[in-house]
Design a protein around this motif. Structure first.
Motif, PDB file in Angstrom:
ATOM      1  N   GLY A 133       0.610  -1.075   0.024  1.00  0.00           N
ATOM      2  CA  GLY A 133       0.034   0.118   0.276  1.00  0.00           C
ATOM      3  C   GLY A 133       0.811   1.368  -0.014  1.00  0.00           C
ATOM      4  N   ASP A 134       2.084   1.016  -0.173  1.00  0.00           N
ATOM      5  CA  ASP A 134       2.943   2.263   0.023  1.00  0.00           C
ATOM      6  C   ASP A 134       4.033   2.248  -1.324  1.00  0.00           C
ATOM      7  OD1 ASP A 134       4.875   4.285   0.560  1.00  0.00           O
ATOM      8  OD2 ASP A 134       4.226   4.241   2.649  1.00  0.00           O
ATOM      9  N   LYS A 135       3.863   2.968  -2.200  1.00  0.00           N
ATOM     10  CA  LYS A 135       4.796   2.913  -3.349  1.00  0.00           C
ATOM     11  C   LYS A 135       6.145   3.402  -2.991  1.00  0.00           C
ATOM     12  CE  LYS A 135       1.747   1.874  -6.839  1.00  0.00           C
ATOM     13  NZ  LYS A 135       1.848   0.431  -7.179  1.00  0.00           N
ATOM     14  N   GLU A 136       6.077   4.259  -1.826  1.00  0.00           N
ATOM     15  CA  GLU A 136       7.531   5.084  -1.599  1.00  0.00           C
ATOM     16  C   GLU A 136       8.445   4.046  -0.937  1.00  0.00           C
ATOM     17  OE1 GLU A 136       7.882   9.358  -0.400  1.00  0.00           O
ATOM     18  OE2 GLU A 136       7.584   8.261   1.401  1.00  0.00           O
ATOM     19  N   VAL A 137       7.700   2.950   0.030  1.00  0.00           N
ATOM     20  CA  VAL A 137       8.527   2.158   0.589  1.00  0.00           C
ATOM     21  C   VAL A 137       8.799   0.865  -0.345  1.00  0.00           C
ATOM     22  CG1 VAL A 137       8.516   0.258   2.463  1.00  0.00           C
ATOM     23  CG2 VAL A 137       7.582   2.549   2.982  1.00  0.00           C
ATOM     24  N   GLN A 138       7.991   0.635  -1.419  1.00  0.00           N
ATOM     25  CA  GLN A 138       8.337  -0.360  -2.363  1.00  0.00           C
ATOM     26  C   GLN A 138       9.402   0.188  -3.099  1.00  0.00           C
ATOM     27  OE1 GLN A 138       4.704  -0.973  -4.987  1.00  0.00           O
ATOM     28  NE2 GLN A 138       3.312  -0.619  -3.099  1.00  0.00           N
ATOM     29  N   SER A 139       9.621   1.104  -3.587  1.00  0.00           N
ATOM     30  CA  SER A 139      10.858   1.795  -4.253  1.00  0.00           C
ATOM     31  C   SER A 139      12.187   1.514  -3.549  1.00  0.00           C
ATOM     32  CB  SER A 139      10.723   3.257  -4.638  1.00  0.00           C
ATOM     33  OG  SER A 139      10.606   4.118  -3.554  1.00  0.00           O
ATOM     34  N   VAL A 140      12.071   1.472  -2.103  1.00  0.00           N
ATOM     35  CA  VAL A 140      13.476   0.940  -1.545  1.00  0.00           C
ATOM     36  C   VAL A 140      13.472  -0.224  -1.101  1.00  0.00           C
ATOM     37  CG1 VAL A 140      14.209   1.647   0.902  1.00  0.00           C
ATOM     38  CG2 VAL A 140      13.020   3.499  -0.094  1.00  0.00           C
ATOM     39  N   LEU A 141      12.347  -0.850  -0.873  1.00  0.00           N
ATOM     40  CA  LEU A 141      12.583  -2.367  -0.667  1.00  0.00           C
ATOM     41  C   LEU A 141      12.916  -3.481  -1.687  1.00  0.00           C
ATOM     42  CD1 LEU A 141      12.453  -4.217   2.253  1.00  0.00           C
ATOM     43  CD2 LEU A 141      10.186  -4.341   1.829  1.00  0.00           C
ATOM     44  N   ASN A 142      12.114  -2.957  -2.802  1.00  0.00           N
ATOM     45  CA  ASN A 142      12.196  -3.702  -4.121  1.00  0.00           C
ATOM     46  C   ASN A 142      13.551  -4.221  -4.369  1.00  0.00           C
ATOM     47  OD1 ASN A 142      10.996  -5.194  -6.227  1.00  0.00           O
ATOM     48  ND2 ASN A 142      11.889  -3.408  -7.455  1.00  0.00           N
ATOM     49  N   GLY A 143      13.899  -5.505  -4.291  1.00  0.00           N
ATOM     50  CA  GLY A 143      15.351  -6.081  -4.753  1.00  0.00           C
ATOM     51  C   GLY A 143      16.063  -6.161  -3.433  1.00  0.00           C
ATOM     52  N   GLN A 144      15.614  -5.823  -2.385  1.00  0.00           N
ATOM     53  CA  GLN A 144      16.358  -6.008  -1.106  1.00  0.00           C
ATOM     54  C   GLN A 144      16.268  -7.369  -0.665  1.00  0.00           C
ATOM     55  OE1 GLN A 144      18.572  -3.804   0.055  1.00  0.00           O
ATOM     56  NE2 GLN A 144      17.645  -1.800  -0.980  1.00  0.00           N
ATOM     57  N   SER A 145      17.591  -7.864  -0.099  1.00  0.00           N
ATOM     58  CA  SER A 145      17.536  -9.268   0.496  1.00  0.00           C
ATOM     59  C   SER A 145      16.904  -9.443   1.770  1.00  0.00           C
ATOM     60  CB  SER A 145      18.904  -9.630   0.732  1.00  0.00           C
ATOM     61  OG  SER A 145      19.348  -9.740  -0.787  1.00  0.00           O
ATOM     62  N   VAL A 146      16.004 -10.125   1.992  1.00  0.00           N
ATOM     63  CA  VAL A 146      15.439 -10.293   3.309  1.00  0.00           C
ATOM     64  C   VAL A 146      15.337 -11.642   3.947  1.00  0.00           C
ATOM     65  CG1 VAL A 146      13.686  -8.439   2.734  1.00  0.00           C
ATOM     66  CG2 VAL A 146      12.726 -10.795   2.111  1.00  0.00           C
ATOM     67  N   GLU A 147      14.852 -11.803   5.124  1.00  0.00           N
ATOM     68  CA  GLU A 147      14.862 -13.093   5.747  1.00  0.00           C
ATOM     69  C   GLU A 147      13.574 -13.147   6.720  1.00  0.00           C
ATOM     70  OE1 GLU A 147      17.190 -14.681   9.677  1.00  0.00           O
ATOM     71  OE2 GLU A 147      18.126 -14.469   7.631  1.00  0.00           O
ATOM     72  N   THR A 148      12.644 -14.054   6.779  1.00  0.00           N
ATOM     73  CA  THR A 148      11.630 -14.006   7.637  1.00  0.00           C
ATOM     74  C   THR A 148      11.262 -15.549   7.970  1.00  0.00           C
ATOM     75  OG1 THR A 148       9.350 -13.133   7.802  1.00  0.00           O
ATOM     76  CG2 THR A 148       9.901 -14.601   5.524  1.00  0.00           C
ATOM     77  N   ILE A 149      10.738 -15.511   9.131  1.00  0.00           N
ATOM     78  CA  ILE A 149      10.248 -17.073   9.634  1.00  0.00           C
ATOM     79  C   ILE A 149       8.654 -17.067   9.732  1.00  0.00           C
ATOM     80  CG2 ILE A 149      10.352 -18.464  11.605  1.00  0.00           C
ATOM     81  CD1 ILE A 149      12.987 -17.705  12.361  1.00  0.00           C
ATOM     82  N   ALA A 150       8.031 -17.982   9.150  1.00  0.00           N
ATOM     83  CA  ALA A 150       6.946 -18.151   9.045  1.00  0.00           C
ATOM     84  C   ALA A 150       6.227 -19.382   8.885  1.00  0.00           C
ATOM     85  CB  ALA A 150       6.166 -17.206   7.570  1.00  0.00           C
ATOM     86  N   GLN A 151       4.884 -19.572   8.770  1.00  0.00           N
ATOM     87  CA  GLN A 151       4.317 -21.006   8.589  1.00  0.00           C
ATOM     88  C   GLN A 151       4.207 -21.067   7.028  1.00  0.00           C
ATOM     89  OE1 GLN A 151       1.416 -20.747  11.943  1.00  0.00           O
ATOM     90  NE2 GLN A 151       1.557 -22.864  11.695  1.00  0.00           N
ATOM     91  N   VAL A 152       4.153 -22.304   6.503  1.00  0.00           N
ATOM     92  CA  VAL A 152       4.041 -22.484   5.006  1.00  0.00           C
ATOM     93  C   VAL A 152       2.852 -23.399   4.872  1.00  0.00           C
ATOM     94  CG1 VAL A 152       5.781 -24.492   5.387  1.00  0.00           C
ATOM     95  CG2 VAL A 152       5.225 -22.938   2.909  1.00  0.00           C
ATOM     96  N   MET A 153       2.271 -23.066   3.408  1.00  0.00           N
ATOM     97  CA  MET A 153       1.287 -23.928   2.910  1.00  0.00           C
ATOM     98  C   MET A 153       1.485 -23.884   1.496  1.00  0.00           C
ATOM     99  SD  MET A 153      -1.209 -25.099   5.022  1.00  0.00           S
ATOM    100  CE  MET A 153      -2.910 -24.781   4.354  1.00  0.00           C
ATOM    101  N   PRO A 154       0.876 -24.781   0.687  1.00  0.00           N
ATOM    102  CA  PRO A 154       0.859 -24.747  -0.618  1.00  0.00           C
ATOM    103  C   PRO A 154       0.227 -23.655  -1.116  1.00  0.00           C
ATOM    104  CG  PRO A 154       0.251 -26.811  -0.050  1.00  0.00           C
ATOM    105  CD  PRO A 154      -0.030 -25.895   1.057  1.00  0.00           C
ATOM    106  N   GLU A 155       0.650 -22.913  -2.468  1.00  0.00           N
ATOM    107  CA  GLU A 155      -0.021 -21.899  -3.040  1.00  0.00           C
ATOM    108  C   GLU A 155      -1.172 -22.321  -3.859  1.00  0.00           C
ATOM    109  OE1 GLU A 155      -1.034 -19.046  -3.107  1.00  0.00           O
ATOM    110  OE2 GLU A 155       0.368 -17.696  -3.643  1.00  0.00           O
ATOM    111  N   LYS A 156      -2.188 -21.650  -3.794  1.00  0.00           N
ATOM    112  CA  LYS A 156      -3.426 -22.133  -4.608  1.00  0.00           C
ATOM    113  C   LYS A 156      -3.867 -21.074  -5.659  1.00  0.00           C
ATOM    114  CE  LYS A 156      -4.839 -25.792  -1.191  1.00  0.00           C
ATOM    115  NZ  LYS A 156      -5.859 -26.245  -0.609  1.00  0.00           N
ATOM    116  N   VAL A 157      -3.319 -19.771  -5.740  1.00  0.00           N
ATOM    117  CA  VAL A 157      -3.738 -18.834  -6.773  1.00  0.00           C
ATOM    118  C   VAL A 157      -2.588 -18.330  -7.297  1.00  0.00           C
ATOM    119  CG1 VAL A 157      -5.469 -18.304  -5.062  1.00  0.00           C
ATOM    120  CG2 VAL A 157      -3.286 -16.878  -4.875  1.00  0.00           C
ATOM    121  N   ASN A 158      -2.487 -18.127  -8.554  1.00  0.00           N
ATOM    122  CA  ASN A 158      -1.773 -17.622  -9.593  1.00  0.00           C
ATOM    123  C   ASN A 158      -0.429 -18.422  -9.475  1.00  0.00           C
ATOM    124  OD1 ASN A 158      -3.239 -15.111 -10.325  1.00  0.00           O
ATOM    125  ND2 ASN A 158      -2.388 -14.159  -8.427  1.00  0.00           N
ATOM    126  N   ASN A 159      -0.825 -19.572  -9.657  1.00  0.00           N
ATOM    127  CA  ASN A 159       0.478 -20.658  -9.473  1.00  0.00           C
ATOM    128  C   ASN A 159       0.263 -21.862 -10.454  1.00  0.00           C
ATOM    129  OD1 ASN A 159       2.835 -21.655  -8.283  1.00  0.00           O
ATOM    130  ND2 ASN A 159       1.695 -22.901  -6.920  1.00  0.00           N
TER     131      ASN A 159
END
Length: 237
Positions: A133-159
């Motif tokens: 929801g924030d184009k300004e933040v997108q312009s900075v974060l796009n292409g940056q290397s990130v790390e996150t911990i989360a739960q995982v499920m199969p992708e069932k949309v656009n896949n």
């Protein structure tokens, strides 16, 4: 009385099933939208920058109060206030688009988000989710290397190619009954590694944004996804 209470205590699940998470909207996400945008915004400190900070060219003067600004790393050096209208005029006279002087910069990101020893920005899924929801933040974060911990499920949309999974975190406002999944897709560009549904994983990759339907979809283009221990708190409060 003791028998049924004890039975219920022992046999009542202490976590949501995959079906429950799906029914709570795992695959029906309005990226960037929701009442907790401020809580998870990466621009928490951006509003505290000195008056006179550059703003988007062409914005009204009320968006950028006049006043001196100390140059970063040079205390005492004063820069004149930026005049967005003048920048816009100069750019147009040169036959170019007006330059975007945004409030949020890479320095802001580096100051506000911790990094792993490998240099990856350590973000929660809801923080990535709300950048849609924030184009300004997108312009900075796009292409940056990130790390996150989360739960995982199969992708069932656009896949259709079967190259994605979906990671999520459950966020609680009041109690467990109102828990909501915040989720984003993870793109591998090939068959994803094996995983356990609802298992915990650590994902490392680069943030990117794609237009799918009428939404800007934030996702991680994965470098790796490995099983990991669940965090101390399974839910985000």
């Amino acid at each position: 009385m003791a028998v049924p209470v004890s039975y219920a205590a022992i046999n009542t699940p202490d976590q949501f099933s995959s079906r429950a998470v799906v029914n709570k909207g795992l695959y029906n996400q309005n990226y960037g939208q929701g009442g907790l945008a401020d809580q998870f915004s990466l621009k928490k400190e951006a509003g505290n920058r000195p008056a006179g900070s550059p703003t988007v060219a062409g914005a009204s003067s009320s968006d950028s109060p006049p006043g001196p600004q100390a140059a970063a790393g040079q205390p005492g050096d004063v820069m004149p206030p930026v005049n967005p209208q003048e920048l816009d005029r100069q750019a147009k006279s040169a036959g170019a688009e007006a330059k975007n002087y945004g409030h949020f910069t890479l320095k802001d990101l580096e100051a506000q988000v911790p990094r792993s020893k490998e240099g990856n920005f350590m973000l929660e899924v809801p923080e990535i989710f709300y950048t849609a929801g924030d184009k300004e933040v997108q312009s900075v974060l796009n292409g940056q290397s990130v790390e996150t911990i989360a739960q995982v499920m199969p992708e069932k949309v656009n896949n259709d190619a079967g190259t994605r999974v979906r990671i999520f975190r459950l966020q609680v406002q009041c109690c467990a009954a109102d828990a909501r999944p915040y989720s984003i897709p993870v793109e591998f560009g090939k068959t994803p590694p094996a995983f356990k549904d609802m298992g915990w994983v650590k994902v490392i990759g680069k943030v990117t944004y794609r237009q799918e339907g009428n939404q800007t979809v934030p996702m991680v283009e994965a470098v790796s996804m490995v099983e990991t221990a669940e965090p101390d708190s399974k839910m985000i409060y």
